[in-house]
Design an enzyme around this catalytic site. Structure first.
Site, PDB file in Angstrom:
ATOM      1  N   CYS A 170       8.411  -1.395   5.181  1.00 10.83           N
ATOM      2  CA  CYS A 170       8.641  -2.377   6.383  1.00 10.83           C
ATOM      3  C   CYS A 170       9.353  -3.320   5.529  1.00 10.83           C
ATOM      4  O   CYS A 170       9.115  -3.834   4.577  1.00 10.83           O
ATOM      5  CB  CYS A 170       7.577  -3.060   6.979  1.00 10.83           C
ATOM      6  SG  CYS A 170       6.949  -2.064   8.345  1.00 10.83           S
ATOM      7  N   HIS A 171      10.264  -3.930   6.174  1.00  6.93           N
ATOM      8  CA  HIS A 171      11.305  -5.263   5.661  1.00  6.93           C
ATOM      9  C   HIS A 171      10.539  -6.410   5.997  1.00  6.93           C
ATOM     10  O   HIS A 171       9.912  -6.428   7.066  1.00  6.93           O
ATOM     11  CB  HIS A 171      12.603  -5.235   6.174  1.00  6.93           C
ATOM     12  CG  HIS A 171      13.579  -4.154   6.032  1.00  6.93           C
ATOM     13  ND1 HIS A 171      13.586  -2.881   6.752  1.00  6.93           N
ATOM     14  CD2 HIS A 171      14.576  -4.014   4.981  1.00  6.93           C
ATOM     15  CE1 HIS A 171      14.517  -2.185   6.081  1.00  6.93           C
ATOM     16  NE2 HIS A 171      15.164  -2.824   5.285  1.00  6.93           N
ATOM     17  N   MET A 220       6.380  -3.177  14.365  1.00  9.51           N
ATOM     18  CA  MET A 220       5.157  -2.852  13.560  1.00  9.51           C
ATOM     19  C   MET A 220       4.383  -4.013  13.196  1.00  9.51           C
ATOM     20  O   MET A 220       3.283  -4.054  13.237  1.00  9.51           O
ATOM     21  CB  MET A 220       5.717  -2.429  12.259  1.00  9.51           C
ATOM     22  CG  MET A 220       6.299  -0.915  12.197  1.00  9.51           C
ATOM     23  SD  MET A 220       5.491   0.196  12.903  1.00  9.51           S
ATOM     24  CE  MET A 220       3.878   0.236  12.214  1.00  9.51           C
ATOM     25  N   GLU A 221       5.337  -5.430  13.385  1.00  6.49           N
ATOM     26  CA  GLU A 221       4.461  -6.615  13.323  1.00  6.49           C
ATOM     27  C   GLU A 221       3.621  -6.957  14.406  1.00  6.49           C
ATOM     28  O   GLU A 221       2.354  -7.209  14.273  1.00  6.49           O
ATOM     29  CB  GLU A 221       5.629  -7.793  13.094  1.00  6.49           C
ATOM     30  CG  GLU A 221       6.278  -7.813  11.859  1.00  6.49           C
ATOM     31  CD  GLU A 221       7.214  -6.684  11.567  1.00  6.49           C
ATOM     32  OE1 GLU A 221       7.702  -6.505  10.158  1.00  6.49           O
ATOM     33  OE2 GLU A 221       7.554  -5.936  12.362  1.00  6.49           O
ATOM     34  N   ASP A 225     -15.615  -7.311  13.231  1.00  4.68           N
ATOM     35  CA  ASP A 225     -16.345  -7.708  12.526  1.00  4.68           C
ATOM     36  C   ASP A 225     -17.023  -9.117  12.883  1.00  4.68           C
ATOM     37  O   ASP A 225     -18.203  -9.245  12.487  1.00  4.68           O
ATOM     38  CB  ASP A 225     -15.115  -8.481  11.243  1.00  4.68           C
ATOM     39  CG  ASP A 225     -15.874  -9.047  10.065  1.00  4.68           C
ATOM     40  OD1 ASP A 225     -16.837  -8.339   9.691  1.00  4.68           O
ATOM     41  OD2 ASP A 225     -15.742 -10.073   9.704  1.00  4.68           O
TER      42      ASP A 225
END
Length: 154
Positions: free
Chosen positions: A74-75, A109-110, A124
């Site tokens: 990824c960039h 993707m982000e 969590d």
């Protein structure tokens, strides 16, 4: 078919240097299924680790900014905006991550990374309650891109 990340010499990051900067937006969503008891504790801000949704927002935003460090090809992108929203149901929480940039490549993707890390952070934060039922109802599901925008001539 020509592979974009492979050459006869090995792996490469795709060259985007000739692409124009364009406004881009991606929206991703995902869900975490929890026990109704856990949802009520979240709503009442009674989870021992602290405010679940605020912590998940911070984690999701940080994850968006670090996506290029997590996914090898990824960039790094100049992120203009990140927004993490929640919709709380009786037995699940929906996380929506919206990411914007004006750059040469998209932000799907982000957005997906932001959703996933926010969901993992919720897990969590509430695991002390959910493990009472041996995680039988706990599940992350439905992670997907729901919107992609690319506008020339911004």
């Amino acid at each position: 078919m020509k592979l974009t990340h492979l050459t006869d010499k090995g792996i490469q990051m795709v060259d985007i240097s000739k692409k124009e900067d364009v406004f881009r937006e991606a929206v991703a969503e995902g869900y975490i299924k929890l026990m109704p008891k856990t949802i009520n504790l979240i709503k009442e801000n009674k989870i021992k680790k602290g405010n679940v949704l605020t912590t998940a927002q911070i984690a999701g935003i940080l994850a968006v900014k670090k996506t290029y460090e997590l996914i090898p090809l990824c960039h790094p992108l100049p992120i203009s905006s990140v927004n993490i929203d929640f919709e709380v149901f009786e037995d699940k929480i929906k996380v929506v991550c919206t990411v914007r940039t004006t750059y040469k490549t998209g932000v799907e993707m982000e957005a997906l990374t932001g959703v996933n890390v926010a969901l993992l952070t919720i897990w969590d934060m509430v695991k002390s309650v959910e493990k009472e039922n041996n995680y039988k109802e706990t599940e992350i599901f439905g992670v997907r891109v729901v919107k992609k925008v690319k506008k020339d001539g911004y």
